[in-house]
Design a protein around this motif. Structure first.
Motif, PDB file in Angstrom:
ATOM      1  N   THR A  27       1.248  -0.852  -0.032  1.00  0.00           N
ATOM      2  CA  THR A  27       0.040  -0.067  -0.336  1.00  0.00           C
ATOM      3  C   THR A  27       0.876   1.324  -0.179  1.00  0.00           C
ATOM      4  O   THR A  27       1.421   1.520   0.393  1.00  0.00           O
ATOM      5  CB  THR A  27      -1.132  -0.353   1.203  1.00  0.00           C
ATOM      6  OG1 THR A  27      -2.016  -0.737   0.911  1.00  0.00           O
ATOM      7  CG2 THR A  27      -1.789   1.685   1.241  1.00  0.00           C
ATOM      8  N   SER A  29       0.309   4.351   0.410  1.00  0.00           N
ATOM      9  CA  SER A  29       0.057   5.397   2.010  1.00  0.00           C
ATOM     10  C   SER A  29       0.710   4.632   2.727  1.00  0.00           C
ATOM     11  O   SER A  29       0.470   5.844   4.100  1.00  0.00           O
ATOM     12  CB  SER A  29      -1.726   5.513   1.469  1.00  0.00           C
ATOM     13  OG  SER A  29      -2.332   4.254   1.641  1.00  0.00           O
ATOM     14  N   ASP A  30       1.117   3.154   2.928  1.00  0.00           N
ATOM     15  CA  ASP A  30       2.053   3.682   4.700  1.00  0.00           C
ATOM     16  C   ASP A  30       3.496   3.568   3.933  1.00  0.00           C
ATOM     17  O   ASP A  30       4.266   3.732   5.512  1.00  0.00           O
ATOM     18  CB  ASP A  30       2.091   1.920   3.810  1.00  0.00           C
ATOM     19  CG  ASP A  30       0.701   1.087   4.609  1.00  0.00           C
ATOM     20  OD1 ASP A  30       0.799   0.297   4.765  1.00  0.00           O
ATOM     21  OD2 ASP A  30       0.322   2.100   5.184  1.00  0.00           O
ATOM     22  N   ASP A  32       6.117   7.006   3.744  1.00  0.00           N
ATOM     23  CA  ASP A  32       6.677   8.704   3.722  1.00  0.00           C
ATOM     24  C   ASP A  32       7.849   8.445   2.217  1.00  0.00           C
ATOM     25  O   ASP A  32       8.424   7.665   2.125  1.00  0.00           O
ATOM     26  CB  ASP A  32       7.716   9.349   4.974  1.00  0.00           C
ATOM     27  CG  ASP A  32       6.445   9.745   5.949  1.00  0.00           C
ATOM     28  OD1 ASP A  32       7.032   8.807   6.784  1.00  0.00           O
ATOM     29  OD2 ASP A  32       4.984   9.522   5.481  1.00  0.00           O
ATOM     30  N   TRP A  52       3.532  10.234   4.284  1.00  0.00           N
ATOM     31  CA  TRP A  52       2.762   9.905   4.069  1.00  0.00           C
ATOM     32  C   TRP A  52       1.578   9.755   3.249  1.00  0.00           C
ATOM     33  O   TRP A  52       0.393   9.496   2.004  1.00  0.00           O
ATOM     34  CB  TRP A  52       2.187   8.112   4.947  1.00  0.00           C
ATOM     35  CG  TRP A  52       1.373   8.865   5.650  1.00  0.00           C
ATOM     36  CD1 TRP A  52       1.450   8.813   7.100  1.00  0.00           C
ATOM     37  CD2 TRP A  52      -0.496   8.816   5.953  1.00  0.00           C
ATOM     38  NE1 TRP A  52       0.536   9.542   7.779  1.00  0.00           N
ATOM     39  CE2 TRP A  52      -0.067   9.241   7.346  1.00  0.00           C
ATOM     40  CE3 TRP A  52      -1.535   8.064   5.364  1.00  0.00           C
ATOM     41  CZ2 TRP A  52      -1.245   9.008   7.704  1.00  0.00           C
ATOM     42  CZ3 TRP A  52      -2.089   8.282   5.345  1.00  0.00           C
ATOM     43  CH2 TRP A  52      -2.613   9.083   6.542  1.00  0.00           C
ATOM     44  N   SER A  53       0.820  10.811   3.926  1.00  0.00           N
ATOM     45  CA  SER A  53      -1.033  11.599   3.886  1.00  0.00           C
ATOM     46  C   SER A  53      -0.427  12.678   2.003  1.00  0.00           C
ATOM     47  O   SER A  53      -1.781  13.042   1.840  1.00  0.00           O
ATOM     48  CB  SER A  53      -1.214  12.082   4.737  1.00  0.00           C
ATOM     49  OG  SER A  53      -1.052  12.772   5.117  1.00  0.00           O
ATOM     50  N   ARG A  71       2.119  14.145  -4.843  1.00  0.00           N
ATOM     51  CA  ARG A  71       1.613  12.985  -4.527  1.00  0.00           C
ATOM     52  C   ARG A  71       0.205  11.979  -4.699  1.00  0.00           C
ATOM     53  O   ARG A  71      -0.325  13.015  -4.572  1.00  0.00           O
ATOM     54  CB  ARG A  71       2.427  11.912  -3.114  1.00  0.00           C
ATOM     55  CG  ARG A  71       1.415  11.949  -1.937  1.00  0.00           C
ATOM     56  CD  ARG A  71       2.375  11.090  -1.206  1.00  0.00           C
ATOM     57  NE  ARG A  71       2.163  10.005  -0.598  1.00  0.00           N
ATOM     58  CZ  ARG A  71       2.939   8.955  -0.118  1.00  0.00           C
ATOM     59  NH1 ARG A  71       3.488  10.379   0.983  1.00  0.00           N
ATOM     60  NH2 ARG A  71       2.732   7.527  -0.098  1.00  0.00           N
ATOM     61  N   ASN A  73      -1.977   9.093  -4.273  1.00  0.00           N
ATOM     62  CA  ASN A  73      -1.890   7.943  -3.433  1.00  0.00           C
ATOM     63  C   ASN A  73      -3.002   6.700  -4.372  1.00  0.00           C
ATOM     64  O   ASN A  73      -2.809   6.032  -4.160  1.00  0.00           O
ATOM     65  CB  ASN A  73      -2.494   8.307  -2.038  1.00  0.00           C
ATOM     66  CG  ASN A  73      -1.208   8.578  -1.183  1.00  0.00           C
ATOM     67  OD1 ASN A  73      -0.040   8.483  -1.671  1.00  0.00           O
ATOM     68  ND2 ASN A  73      -1.753   8.763   0.551  1.00  0.00           N
ATOM     69  N   ASN A  76      -0.772   5.550  -6.725  1.00  0.00           N
ATOM     70  CA  ASN A  76       0.234   5.166  -6.392  1.00  0.00           C
ATOM     71  C   ASN A  76       1.923   6.046  -7.000  1.00  0.00           C
ATOM     72  O   ASN A  76       2.878   5.322  -7.717  1.00  0.00           O
ATOM     73  CB  ASN A  76       1.148   3.717  -6.507  1.00  0.00           C
ATOM     74  CG  ASN A  76      -0.031   2.863  -5.978  1.00  0.00           C
ATOM     75  OD1 ASN A  76      -1.004   3.460  -5.379  1.00  0.00           O
ATOM     76  ND2 ASN A  76      -0.046   1.736  -6.593  1.00  0.00           N
ATOM     77  N   TYR A 100       6.346   4.570   7.292  1.00  0.00           N
ATOM     78  CA  TYR A 100       6.137   5.623   7.403  1.00  0.00           C
ATOM     79  C   TYR A 100       6.561   6.001   9.089  1.00  0.00           C
ATOM     80  O   TYR A 100       6.803   6.525  10.034  1.00  0.00           O
ATOM     81  CB  TYR A 100       5.085   6.627   7.591  1.00  0.00           C
ATOM     82  CG  TYR A 100       3.632   6.081   8.037  1.00  0.00           C
ATOM     83  CD1 TYR A 100       2.717   5.038   7.618  1.00  0.00           C
ATOM     84  CD2 TYR A 100       3.130   6.317   9.238  1.00  0.00           C
ATOM     85  CE1 TYR A 100       1.798   3.787   8.000  1.00  0.00           C
ATOM     86  CE2 TYR A 100       1.641   5.939  10.072  1.00  0.00           C
ATOM     87  CZ  TYR A 100       1.538   5.386   9.322  1.00  0.00           C
ATOM     88  OH  TYR A 100       0.352   4.382   9.844  1.00  0.00           O
TER      89      TYR A 100
END
Length: 126
Positions: A27, A29-30, A32, A52-53, A71, A73, A76, A100
């Motif tokens: 994933t 968004s896991d 940084d 990550w966000s 980014r 997410n 990706n 992160y």
């Protein structure tokens, strides 16, 4: 996670380029993420990090106000918009990532990053 950077090339001083780094695997968004750059005979240099966000961004002083990270997410992908390029920006640019929750943000040392893309060459002519 696997990372693949693209978008490098030759540009005149004052011009712009946008680098992309596409991720696959776990994933997105896991992680940084960060961008580093390296020239022959020198250590890998921190350029910018993004949380990550995407809500937090941290820039090296040398690129602040000229480079912008973002980014997506859902796609990706992390982007590095580089404006007002200078000859001293010439380098191989690498994207990198770490989970992160394993590091304090922002991580600015290359040793803090666990996953690396293959690099993309940016050449800025004067």
């Amino acid at each position: 996670v696997q990372l693949q950077a693209s978008g490098g090339g030759l540009v005149q001083a004052g011009g712009s380029l946008r680098l992309s780094c596409a991720a696959s695997g776990r994933t997105f968004s896991d992680y940084d993420l960060g961008w580093f750059r390296q020239t022959p005979g020198k250590e890998r240099e921190f350029v910018v990090a993004i949380s990550w966000s995407g809500s937090e961004k941290y820039y090296a002083d040398s690129v602040k106000g000229r480079f912008f990270i973002s980014r997506d997410n859902a796609k990706n992908t992390v982007y590095l918009q580089m404006n007002s390029l200078k000859p001293e920006d010439t380098a191989i640019y690498y994207c990198a990532a770490y989970l992160y929750y394993r590091r304090n943000y922002p991580a600015t040392s290359p040793y803090e990053y666990d996953y690396w893309g293959q690099g993309t060459l940016v050449t800025v002519s004067s």
